[in-house]
Scaffold this active site. Structure first.
Site, PDB file in Angstrom:
ATOM      1  N   CYS A   9       0.790  -1.233   0.000  1.00  0.00           N
ATOM      2  CA  CYS A   9       0.000   0.000   0.000  1.00  0.00           C
ATOM      3  C   CYS A   9       0.820   1.279   0.000  1.00  0.00           C
ATOM      4  CB  CYS A   9      -0.905   0.067   1.229  1.00  0.00           C
ATOM      5  SG  CYS A   9      -2.027  -1.306   1.368  1.00  0.00           S
ATOM      6  N   GLY A  37       1.257  -0.069  -5.000  1.00  0.00           N
ATOM      7  CA  GLY A  37       0.040  -0.884  -5.067  1.00  0.00           C
ATOM      8  C   GLY A  37      -0.711  -0.582  -6.333  1.00  0.00           C
ATOM      9  N   ASN A 112      -0.910   1.579   5.614  1.00  0.00           N
ATOM     10  CA  ASN A 112       0.130   0.818   4.909  1.00  0.00           C
ATOM     11  C   ASN A 112       0.843  -0.037   5.942  1.00  0.00           C
ATOM     12  OD1 ASN A 112       3.384   1.704   3.503  1.00  0.00           O
ATOM     13  ND2 ASN A 112       2.190  -0.120   3.190  1.00  0.00           N
ATOM     14  N   GLY A 113       0.888  -1.353   5.691  1.00  0.00           N
ATOM     15  CA  GLY A 113       1.550  -2.276   6.622  1.00  0.00           C
ATOM     16  C   GLY A 113       0.650  -3.447   6.952  1.00  0.00           C
ATOM     17  N   TYR A 255      14.320  -2.093  -2.821  1.00  0.00           N
ATOM     18  CA  TYR A 255      13.390  -2.368  -3.910  1.00  0.00           C
ATOM     19  C   TYR A 255      12.085  -1.553  -3.901  1.00  0.00           C
ATOM     20  CZ  TYR A 255       9.911  -5.016  -6.613  1.00  0.00           C
ATOM     21  OH  TYR A 255       8.920  -5.364  -7.473  1.00  0.00           O
TER      22      TYR A 255
END
Ligand code: SF4
Length: 473
Positions: A9, A37, A112-113, A255
């Protein structure tokens, strides 16, 4: 077609002093965060306490036309989200922002997570009669906040009280009728930062690259455990849940994040260059050219070339226009279809000893295909260098790193065996001891997927699709 890894996300929020086209600002911010995402997205606008929102499957550019943004109307605040669905699975109710109407008002939440105790939290709510609409752990966060809100004077106080029960990774923005509240878990697994525009608007985003798209200047990162409230009185901070630790996901630098972002004061581009330099020192090999696998292998390849003195070249061209509607090839078509997405530049590699830098190897199938592309283009030797250590363990904090039995490094007994599997003349990984140097050894970081040593207890984490399993029984 590609066994690549996905971040799950990206979040974005804006607080303007006067009502304006905040939906468009969030659109631009989400556009910059699209790499985090690609399956669904959404925007919620707050207009004088009234919430309007749109959420749907698809890329930001597919879901939101100018007409759709106009329907959201103007407002002085908005939040948005891009999502890749793994935990919780693909379910329309999981698309964010999550909008909750509770007894004390409206709230929109973006997250997010991943929590490692989401199943436990959810069970305890369900046992007291709560009904969940989706299967993501974001709903459990919302319930925790709403429960605390009933006995608190403000939403930020409710967040402060709820945080100690949330275990794992969460970088969130809550929007109420009057303010934005941004908070980051005490380990700081996922990034979250704040910026400000020249006309005084505050912006919160997963990555600093998104601030620039709306003309905001980076102010600072939100600290692990910190709660930042943005309202009529400006910006305020609550630090009761802050500790001295910091365990940012090191793979954000390798990344996930965009190279033009700066996370916790470290440039992602700098970290990738450094990874390439360290790789050149730890895994040298004689060769004629260094190339990177787009996109995240490019910076590390430049670092390798700088350190080794071997010329840097463009070895691949990536087709950036493959969207969700791309027809997935049948098994027998995959070898050729891979070239639609990535193709070798024959002039760069023909007759040469090539060092190919990539960010990771997951199952090994993609790496094998890419090595084959180089050989078909005439490369004499292909030496693969990876700018991260081997993946040996899954991730529980918001990425889809595969289960352990599918990771090639766990299945093979040596690096030579993996090299043989992917068809490379040699293979070298970044040593795990070098990871700290990517962030200039300035702070702690999570390296759980490489070592199995996670910063928080993962015993309650269970499988990736924990809620779906429960529902299907
Ligand atoms: S386990 Fe790996 S991918 Fe997951 S947060 Fe830690 S370093 Fe990042």
């Amino acid at each position: 077609m590609f066994d690549s890894i996905h971040e799950e996300c990206g979040v974005f929020g804006i607080y303007e002093i006067k009502a304006s086209d905040v939906a468009a600002s969030v659109y631009f911010g989400l556009y910059a965060l699209q790499h985090r995402g690609q399956e669904s997205c959404g925007i919620t606008v707050c207009d004088d306490g009234i919430f309007r929102h749109k959420r749907a499957d698809g890329l930001v550019s597919e879901v939101f036309s100018r007409e759709e943004l106009d329907k959201l109307g103007s407002g002085n605040m908005a939040v948005g989200h891009v999502r890749y669905s793994t935990t919780g699975g693909h379910n329309h109710n999981n698309i964010q922002p999550l909008v909750i109407r509770h007894i004390k008002g409206n709230m929109a939440l973006v997250h997010n997570g991943n929590l490692v105790n989401a199943a436990e939290l959810r069970r305890s709510f369900e046992m007291s009669g709560a009904i969940f609409h989706g299967t993501s752990d974001t709903e459990a966060i919302a319930y925790e906040i709403v429960r605390e809100r009933l006995s608190s004077n403000s939403t930020e106080e409710a967040v402060e009280k709820a945080m100690p029960r949330l275990k794992g990774a969460y970088s969130c923005i809550v929007m109420t009728a009057t303010k934005l509240i941004a908070f980051r878990d005490p380990d700081g697994f996922r990034p979250l930062c704040i910026g400000r525009t020249s006309d005084g608007a505050y912006v919160v985003a997963s990555e600093s690259c998104a601030l620039e798209t709306v003309g905001a200047e980076f102010l600072r990162d939100i600290e692990p455990g910190e709660i930042v409230t943005i309202g009529q009185e400006g910006m305020q901070s609550i630090s009761t849940n802050c500790t001295n630790k910091r365990n940012i996901c090191i793979f954000e630098y390798i990344y996930f994040a965009r190279p033009d972002s700066v996370i916790d004061s470290i440039s992602v581009h700098h970290a990738r260059l450094k990874a390439g330099e360290l790789l050149a020192k730890s895994s040298p090999v004689e060769a004629d050219i260094v190339i990177g696998v787009p996109d995240s292998g490019l910076d590390a390849a430049l670092g390798y070339a700088n350190e080794s003195g071997i010329p840097y070249g463009i070895g691949f061209i990536k087709n950036k226009y493959i969207g969700r509607s791309f027809i997935q090839p049948e098994q027998h078509q995959r070898e050729n279809a891979v070239k639609i997405k990535l193709n070798a530049v024959r002039e760069s590699v023909v007759g040469k000893r090539v060092i190919m830098i990539d960010d990771s190897i997951v199952r090994g199938t993609t790496s094998a295909r890419i090595v084959r592309l180089l050989r078909e283009a005439g490369a004499k030797e292909v030496h693969v260098r990876i700018s991260s250590p081997p993946f040996l363990h899954t991730c529980h904090f918001g990425t889809d790193i595969d289960s352990e039995e599918n990771l090639i490094a766990g299945k093979c007994s040596s690096t030579e065996e993996i090299a043989k599997y992917i068809g490379a003349d040699s293979l070298g990984y970044l040593p795990v001891e070098c990871l700290g140097e990517l962030v200039d050894n300035r702070f702690g970081y999570c390296k759980g997927c490489f070592t199995g040593d996670y910063p928080v207890d993962i015993s309650g984490a269970g499988s990736k699709n924990k809620f779906d399993e429960k529902i299907h029984r």
